[in-house]
Motif scaffolding. Structure first.
Motif, short mmCIF file in Angstrom:
data_model
loop_
_atom_site.label_atom_id
_atom_site.label_comp_id
_atom_site.label_asym_id
_atom_site.label_seq_id
_atom_site.Cartn_x
_atom_site.Cartn_y
_atom_site.Cartn_z
N ARG B 431 6.79 29.43 19.58
CA ARG B 431 7.10 28.23 20.37
C ARG B 431 8.39 28.42 21.15
O ARG B 431 8.50 28.02 22.30
CB ARG B 431 7.22 27.00 19.45
CG ARG B 431 5.91 26.55 18.85
CD ARG B 431 6.03 25.16 18.27
NE ARG B 431 6.98 25.06 17.18
CZ ARG B 431 6.66 25.20 15.90
NH1 ARG B 431 5.43 25.43 15.54
NH2 ARG B 431 7.60 25.09 14.97
N ILE B 434 7.83 30.66 24.15
CA ILE B 434 7.18 29.93 25.24
C ILE B 434 8.19 29.00 25.91
O ILE B 434 8.21 28.85 27.13
CB ILE B 434 5.96 29.15 24.70
CG1 ILE B 434 4.90 30.13 24.19
CG2 ILE B 434 5.37 28.26 25.79
CD1 ILE B 434 3.74 29.49 23.47
N SER B 435 9.06 28.38 25.08
CA SER B 435 10.07 27.48 25.64
C SER B 435 10.93 28.17 26.68
O SER B 435 11.33 27.57 27.67
CB SER B 435 10.99 26.95 24.54
OG SER B 435 10.25 26.31 23.54
N VAL B 438 8.46 29.24 30.05
CA VAL B 438 8.04 28.23 31.03
C VAL B 438 9.28 27.73 31.76
O VAL B 438 10.08 26.99 31.21
CB VAL B 438 7.28 27.08 30.36
CG1 VAL B 438 6.86 26.05 31.39
CG2 VAL B 438 6.08 27.60 29.61
N GLN B 537 3.19 31.25 33.99
CA GLN B 537 4.32 31.24 33.07
C GLN B 537 3.95 31.88 31.74
O GLN B 537 4.70 32.66 31.19
CB GLN B 537 4.79 29.80 32.81
CG GLN B 537 5.14 29.02 34.06
CD GLN B 537 6.21 29.70 34.88
OE1 GLN B 537 7.28 30.01 34.39
NE2 GLN B 537 5.89 29.97 36.13
N TYR B 538 2.76 31.57 31.26
CA TYR B 538 2.33 32.13 29.98
C TYR B 538 2.00 33.61 30.12
O TYR B 538 2.14 34.37 29.17
CB TYR B 538 1.14 31.35 29.41
CG TYR B 538 1.54 30.04 28.77
CD1 TYR B 538 1.88 28.94 29.55
CD2 TYR B 538 1.62 29.91 27.39
CE1 TYR B 538 2.27 27.74 28.98
CE2 TYR B 538 2.02 28.71 26.80
CZ TYR B 538 2.33 27.64 27.60
OH TYR B 538 2.73 26.45 27.04
N LEU B 545 -3.58 31.61 29.08
CA LEU B 545 -3.63 30.17 28.92
C LEU B 545 -4.97 29.66 29.45
O LEU B 545 -5.31 29.88 30.60
CB LEU B 545 -2.49 29.51 29.69
CG LEU B 545 -2.25 28.06 29.38
CD1 LEU B 545 -1.74 27.90 27.96
CD2 LEU B 545 -1.24 27.47 30.35
#
Lengths: 325, 721, 470
Positions: B431, B434-435, B438, B537-538, B545
């Motif tokens: 998490r 990913i934070s 993005v 972004q992913y 995604l």
């Protein structure tokens, strides 16, 4: 003739039942009463209990088609389908999910839709038929060739582009008319100019081309040649024979549009802020107001059937060779 | 022949247009002829969606508040100018007095959190506040109500509310406030805050039970709630009432500044419940009755809504104190003047942005928001990155106000999902990676034209608990560099992925790139670009995604069932208190288990414990310390990508005055002032019709007729041969 | 190979369609009465021009319909190749360069700088407001202000030279082939072509070929260095989007009509010819369907599909497959709403034809109804069917844009002209106006529809028995 009309009216009933069941199923799969309740009650702090209450209050707590818990006829009447759909047959549209009387709203919103649609249809027909006749007159020449090319070019442009372009030029650059809005009565004309104009321009390409095809087909028929051989002038041939005989396919095409006149144009009305039935329907779809959508579908179906009946009758009027039985 | 008719039509239309309005041709408010309507003291505004209902018990959205907040008056309001947001009395004569009770009705101190059993709020309202003129209050010479016992026949000639000839008024009493609180508790009115209030107001459930016993049928006429007892709410005297709640709930006063707590006269309910009213769409939902500065005089939500000054409005004055810069900005010029300052407000329905924006530029709307697409036209960034109006706007004298909204648009992880959720270190690192990946700064600059602030924690600026500067940054995502937060490099995120076991985004279980699902209700022209951007972004981390875009109903259903993985949602503050944001992460509010607002289903015992403590203490160092602790926990666990706080830009013409963004108050119309003469002059200057091109077009068509006629003649001769 | 092939449903349908057309072509070549009208088509100038342009569109659509999972380079695990979950097409590989050349946001056609100013942070932390250079477009230039026009020109010259060489080779091959076939000397063949003295308008074909090659090769040359049509809001190349949208347009225009044709023709003629209860049943069917306003029916169906896909999300491994299913469904539902119109027209026409002498005579002589239908009714209907197909083709391509406006069109993630126009409608409100997305989509759509219409006109002239008589 009268027997035929009566038969057609009787025949409308199963159609309306079919329409009713179909829309009922379609929209219920998409939009369960739970969804409607949530939509209505808002997004924050909604409890299951409130949703149940809402459903009970509006009669959505019954089963869809068949109620096993009830006795006798109530097995069918205490269902959502019966309570929500059957009353439509007597034009009792009931209230929308937000609590307004639908018949009242429809009776009010019908007029703006007609105010746009009727002039658009009439002027549009006048313009396109005369253009098409003119082109037919010049058939086989360069005028004909280029007119068709222009028609094709006009056809290939998206309707959305006409609206955006029209608002951009007439409203924003020339500042001749208000960009959007509506007003009842004589003052309303200036609001109607732009949407009507755009509607006509948007339809010119395809209709003119279509009517031209019909006229040319008619012109090539033997009776026209005979008439011409008799020395009747070209204008007379076009007006007296060609136009009259070509009216059959034109009428067929027009009657197909007739129900849409009442229903209004979805896109135009929302772009120009016109409070007609088109924007009413779009709003209802967006806010998933099931009752309104169903009423509009039903109304559309009724109007459509009336339109069909009128077409068939007009066939006999225009072309006595067609027999109705 | 066709072009001839076209010209005739153009001439005819032009003639008509000219005949019916001698002002600008494109004026969308035609029925008010020149000079009269435009120089009048009127505000012109718009609404984009017709309000669903205008009943203070159920209205909860901004497009409804736009109207009812001007009509209904709760006891309290937010001060127009002061910041931080401050509650001041509206109809109340002073702020509510609060007393706390322990066991056996013993008075206890407000800080004795553990021993408080009940809190009691006493509200005293001003005398001689009158309701707006309304037929429900109409009385004949004998003092009997005229319209409260109508038969269906008597309604024959009635189509709208204004068809009732007589109107009357009545003084506002404490009873009206109590009646409205009972309406919140009513089983059939579906107040959105009933769920919250039943937790607190004493006797709420009993009242509900009694009401449904007395009125088993939800639809049968008027439900008179006056005789049914609501234990926690009582009338003390004609002008005083009392609310008793369980435990301590300091946030209650904020609710008392919302229309939910506005007074409702029983006469109005009785009036509208009469048979035949609903068939005419005459209902409380469409014709509100209040004490506020305005009353709704025209309600055609398909076209326009008009509010006019309430002649009975009580004496309220423009505030005379404000923030230091308010005086310089001219916001105190009207200090002490009797409100409202404007006689009438016309709201037109405007659904599409292009006409809306064009009409604003033509001067037909007084104020406007800035959509992403008109942004470049209106606003440019100065050399230092500061916001300025473009020359075009400056030329027109248009002004700009900006404010960071008290809302948050976040991307949440479903914490009960086996891959992205859970308390394991692996998922936490995922998490956090990913934070970082993005890049919300880029998102804001592409999709919001820079109108937003990337969020560091759930609490938006302007609300207690938001910390500015270096101390406030999210240390897991940002570094402090050049005096501003700087997102960590993507390499850091890749390293985190490696530590989580997803090196290069490859899932060790399947040996394929990790696939995550993203749920969003967004659709529309902009959605495609946004979703593509999100996928990119992913992709930076090698994650694929999968975007599952659905309609809003389906989206909500997924959230309720907890079948989503990653989702995007937002929250708008109800009131300026950190509790209103942290409760979105409170374990007992989890969506799947408790049907609460915690859509991420986040649950951390330590966070929950701190939340319960924080919610009941006053703003101060202790509360701030608790909030800091809580913020750190959620930053570390990263159940959300904090997303961003949108910034509201509003533009307004220079004739529109007393503009200061106030995100909490909704009853702002009464403070606004317009200079009608200036507006009229500018409208006329900006809207000179430009009809010469049309005349040229007409002439061109006429001229082109000549060769057509020649060709026609020629053709005629040739076919005759 | 590129990777592991994937067959989407619409891919299969397109391949099937291509197969049917080729099969029909081979069959028609052997039957003189079928070959004659098509001969007439290739003998008309408009016919050959539109066929050539349409062929370009269709080849792109077909190339774009060959999908696969690309291989991930150097990722083989235990000897097994790893494939990317994403789906690409052969066409994507061909234009990979512009596909991957994304910028940050808007840039104008042939620009070297972004369209809007941005705040750039310098090394020392200070900020500057400027138009930043693009990451890809015109990046090879040191000084775009001075060098750009010359560079564009030189690229164009390279393209022209390439196009000329390619054209020469192709035309030479053509002449050779013709001289072998007609057994004429090469110079006679060349002379005939130059003077336009051939049955098939070879001169027109050669000219069109030259123009097409010029556009394609010069465009390709430019596209390697610049964003020929600019970039959109997220910096994706507009030319790439417009090219990718071709497949969507062609699929909607062809599959929809094809799916509905069998129903419309069979039911329409049956109703008009047999009348009685058959007429009643068929009329009931189409009246019921037709009386539901089309937009509402489409809205309900598309929302239903969304519900279905929401509930069975795991069945759709990728966005592409989801979008594809939605496209197919849209074709189906558009077909469902549009067949009724043709059906009604055919019924009305059959009613009319039935009263005509030769049909009455046929039934008086005891000719069977099947035979009458195929002999006398159907051939007299073909022009209506064809006109409807043409009108529908353009109408469907355009309807897609309107449906996208109310969010019930193709999937928002799918490249389509409708989606492009829809985003562009907001761009028109910008100042300065961002016109290139709208212009590109309109131009590409316009070309397709225009040439499809021209083609259809020629076909109609050739096929309509009444026109052919003259």
């Amino acid at each position: 003739m009268i027997a035929y009309i009566v038969r057609r009216i009787l025949y409308a009933i199963p159609i309306l039942i079919g329409v009713n069941i179909l829309t009922f199923l379609l929209f219920f799969v998409v939009n369960s009463p739970d969804d409607m309740a949530r939509m209505f009650l808002g997004q924050k702090h909604v409890t299951e209990e409130q949703i149940e209450d809402w459903k009970t209050e509006r009669g959505y707590h019954h089963p869809l088609f068949y109620n096993t818990e009830e006795q006798g006829a109530e097995k069918f009447t205490k269902t959502i389908f019966y309570t929500k759909s059957v009353r439509l047959f007597v034009f009792d549209f009931g209230r929308s999910d937000s609590g307004r009387d639908i018949s009242f709203d429809i009776s009010q919103r019908m007029w703006p839709s007609l105010a746009i649609a009727v002039p658009q249809l009439l002027i549009g027909l006048l313009v396109t038929i005369s253009l098409a006749l003119l082109i037919a007159f010049f058939r086989g020449t360069y005028i004909d060739y280029w007119a068709v090319v222009i028609c094709v070019a006009l056809m290939s442009i998206s309707g959305l582009f006409y609206i955006i372009g029209g608002q951009f030029i007439m409203g924003k650059i020339l500042r001749v008319v208000p960009i959007s809005g509506f007003e009842d009565g004589i003052f309303g004309i200036k609001f109607l100019v732009l949407p009507v104009l755009i509607g006509i321009v948007g339809g010119i390409g395809s209709s003119t081309r279509w009517y031209r095809t019909i006229f040319l087909e008619e012109i090539n028929k033997d009776y026209v040649r005979t008439a011409r051989a008799k020395g009747i002038s070209e204008q007379m041939v076009l007006f007296k024979h060609v136009l009259r005989n070509a009216m059959i396919p034109i009428l067929t095409g027009v009657v197909v549009i007739l129900p849409l006149l009442f229903m209004g144009s979805l896109i135009t009305e929302s772009f120009f802020g016109i409070p007609g039935l088109g924007s009413y329907t779009i709003d209802a779809i967006n806010r998933q107001d099931f009752s309104i959508v169903r009423s509009m579908v039903f109304l559309g179906a009724v109007l459509y059937i009336i339109g069909l009946l009128l077409t068939d009758i007009s066939y006999t009027v225009v072309d006595p060779r067609v027999r109705l039985n | 022949m066709n072009s001839r008719s076209a010209i005739l039509i153009i001439i005819f239309v032009a003639f008509l247009l000219n005949a019916c309005s001698d002002g600008a041709w494109n004026n969308p408010y035609p029925s008010e002829g020149k000079g009269e309507g435009d120089t009048k003291n009127v505000i012109y505004s718009s609404f984009s969606e017709r309000p669903k209902r205008l009943d203070p018990v159920s209205s909860y959205s901004s497009n409804e508040y736009q109207f009812i907040a001007q009509i209904y008056e709760p006891p309290l309001q937010y001060h127009y100018l002061l910041r931080p947001y401050t509650l001041v009395p509206l109809t109340a004569s002073r702020l509510p007095e609060v007393r706390y009770f322990g066991e056996n009705e013993v008075l206890v101190d407000e800080d004795a959190l553990d021993s408080i059993k009940y809190s009691e709020y006493t509200i005293k309202i001003d005398q001689r506040i009158m309701f707006q003129p309304h037929p429900a209050f109409a009385k004949n010479v004998k003092g009997e109500s005229v319209y409260l016992n109508l038969t269906v026949d008597e309604l024959d000639d009635i189509h709208t509310l204004s068809d009732f000839e007589a109107t009357g008024t009545r003084e506002l009493t404490a009873e009206d406030y109590v009646y409205q609180i009972k309406r919140i508790a009513s089983p059939y009115l579906h107040s959105p805050i009933a769920g919250v209030m039943r937790e607190y107001i004493v006797g709420f459930d009993e009242f509900r039970k009694q009401a449904s016993e007395k009125y088993p049928n939800p639809n049968g006429g008027w439900h008179d709630l006056r005789d049914i007892k609501l234990a926690g709410v009582s009338v003390v005297d004609r002008y005083t009432y009392r609310i008793r709640i369980k435990g301590k709930y300091p946030q209650l006063v904020y609710w008392m500044a919302m229309p939910f707590f506005a007074p409702m006269p029983w006469e109005a309910e009785k009036f509208y419940a009469q048979e035949g009213m609903e068939e005419r769409n005459i209902s409380l939902n469409w014709y509100p009755v209040g004490t506020g500065p305005y009353m709704l005089t025209e309600n055609n939500p398909n076209l326009r809504m008009v509010m006019e000054k309430n002649p009975n409005f009580h004496d309220e004055r423009y505030p005379s104190e404000g923030e230091p810069e308010d005086k310089a900005n001219g916001l105190l010029k009207d200090a002490g003047r009797k409100l409202p300052l404007v006689d009438k407000a016309v709201y037109s329905l405007e659904k599409e942005t292009i006409p809306y924006w064009s009409k604003f530029l033509q001067g037909y709307y007084d104020a406007s928001g800035v959509s992403s697409d008109s942004f470049d036209q209106a606003i440019q960034f100065g050399s230092g990155g500061d916001v300025q109006l473009t020359d075009l706007m400056k030329e027109k004298g248009i002004q700009l106000e900006t404010a960071v909204t008290t809302s948050i648009l976040y991307m949440g992880f479903n914490m009960i999902d086996p891959v992205v959720g859970g308390d394991s270190e692996q998922s936490r690192l995922l998490r956090r990676a990913i934070s970082i990946a993005v890049d919300y700064e880029e998102y804001i600059s592409i999709f919001a034209n820079g109108r937003g602030v990337a969020a560091q924690s759930p609490i938006p600026p302007g609300i207690f608990g938001n910390i500015e500067g270096e101390a406030g940054i999210n240390p897991f995502v940002y570094d402090w560099k050049f005096n501003e937060p700087k997102r960590k490099d993507i390499a850091v995120a890749k390293q985190l992925m490696k530590e989580a076991g997803y090196a290069n985004g490859i899932d060790p279980k399947t040996k394929k790139p990790l696939v995550l699902n993203f749920d969003t209700p967004s659709a529309g022209p902009d959605a495609k670009a946004q979703l593509n951007w999100m996928r990119k972004q992913y992709q930076k981390l090698g994650i694929q995604l999968v975007i599952r875009a659905t309609d809003y109903n389906r989206f909500q259903e997924k959230m309720r069932n907890g079948t989503s993985q990653i989702f995007q949602w937002g929250w708008n503050a109800d009131y300026p208190d950190p509790e209103n944001f942290f409760f979105l992460l409170y374990g007992s509010n989890a969506k799947v288990e408790h049907h609460g607002e915690n859509a991420a289903n986040y649950s951390n015992p330590e966070f929950d414990r701190l939340f319960e403590k924080m919610k009941n203490i006053k703003n101060g160092p202790e509360r701030l310390a608790t909030i800091k602790e809580m913020t750190y926990i959620v930053q570390k666990d990263a159940p959300w990508l904090w997303g961003f706080h949108p910034k509201a830009f509003s533009l307004f013409h220079d004739w529109y005055q007393n503009v200061k963004p106030n995100l909490m108050a909704n009853n702002l119309l009464k403070y606004k002032r317009v200079d009608g003469a200036a507006r009229q002059a500018k409208r006329e200057a900006w809207n000179k019709p430009n009809y010469w091109p049309l005349i040229f077009l007409g002439l061109f068509l006429l001229v082109s007729l000549i060769p057509a006629v020649i060709a026609f003649r020629k053709r005629e001769r040739s076919t005759l041969k | 190979m590129f990777g592991k092939p994937v067959f989407l449903i619409t891919d299969l349908l397109i391949f099937a369609l291509v197969f049917v057309i080729i099969a029909f072509f081979i069959y028609a070549m052997r039957k003189p009465h079928l070959r004659a009208p098509w001969r007439q088509v290739v003998r008309s100038k408009a016919g050959v021009i539109s066929i050539m342009v349409l062929l370009v569109y269709i080849s792109i659509a077909i190339l774009d319909s060959m999908h696969f999972h690309p291989k991930i380079e150097n990722s083989s695990v235990e000897g097994e190749e790893q494939y990317n979950g994403e789906i690409q097409s052969v066409f994507d590989q061909i234009v990979a360069e512009i596909r991957n050349s994304t910028e940050k946001t808007y840039s104008a056609p042939f620009a070297a700088y972004l369209f809007a100013k941005e705040t750039v942070q310098l090394e020392d932390g200070s900020k500057l407001r400027e138009h930043p250079r693009l990451k890809w477009g015109g990046v090879h230039l040191d000084n775009p202000e001075n060098e750009k026009s010359a560079d564009i020109l030189s690229l164009a010259v390279t393209g022209i030279v390439k196009a000329f060489i390619a054209w020469l080779v192709l035309v030479a091959l053509l002449c050779l082939m013709l001289s072998l076939r007609t057994k004429n000397s090469l110079s006679t063949v060349v002379k005939n072509i130059v003077h336009g003295e051939s049955d098939i308008p070879w001169r027109t074909i050669a000219t069109t070929l030259a123009i097409l090659l010029l556009v394609l090769l010069v465009g390709a040359e430019w596209a390697t260095k610049y964003h020929v049509l600019g970039t959109d809001k997220v910096g994706e190349d507009v030319l790439y989007q417009a090219l990718k949208s071709i497949r969507t347009g062609v699929v909607i225009g062809t599959l929809t009509t094809l799916l509905m044709l069998p129903f419309a023709i069979t039911l329409g003629i049956m109703a008009g010819y047999f009348r009685g209860w058959i007429d009643d049943v068929i009329q009931y069917l189409y009246t019921t369907l037709n009386s539901i306003p089309g937009v509402l029916l489409i809205a309900a169906a598309v929302l239903m599909l969304n519900v279905y896909m929401g509930k069975h999300a795991e069945e759709f491994a990728s966005l592409t497959q989801r979008a594809d299913l939605r496209l197919l469904f849209l074709c189906l539902i558009l077909g469902l709403t549009s067949w009724t119109g043709l059906c009604r027209l055919l019924r009305a026409e059959t009613l009319k034809l039935r009263e005509v002498d030769f049909v009455q005579a046929a039934s008086a002589f005891g000719v069977g109804s099947t035979q009458t239908i195929f002999r006398h009714i159907l051939p007299n209907m073909m022009h209506i069917v064809l006109i409807t197909i043409v009108l529908d083709f353009s109408g469907l391509v355009l309807a897609e844009a309107v449906l996208s406006y109310i969010n019930i069109g193709v999937d928002p993630t799918m490249n389509s002209w409708g989606n492009m126009i829809n985003s562009a409608r907001l761009e028109m409100a910008r100042e300065p106006v961002v016109w290139w997305s709208l212009a590109a989509s309109l131009f590409f759509m316009f070309t397709l529809v225009l040439f499809a219409n021209l083609f259809a006109d020629v076909v109609r002239d050739a096929l309509d028995p009444r026109i052919a008589k003259q």
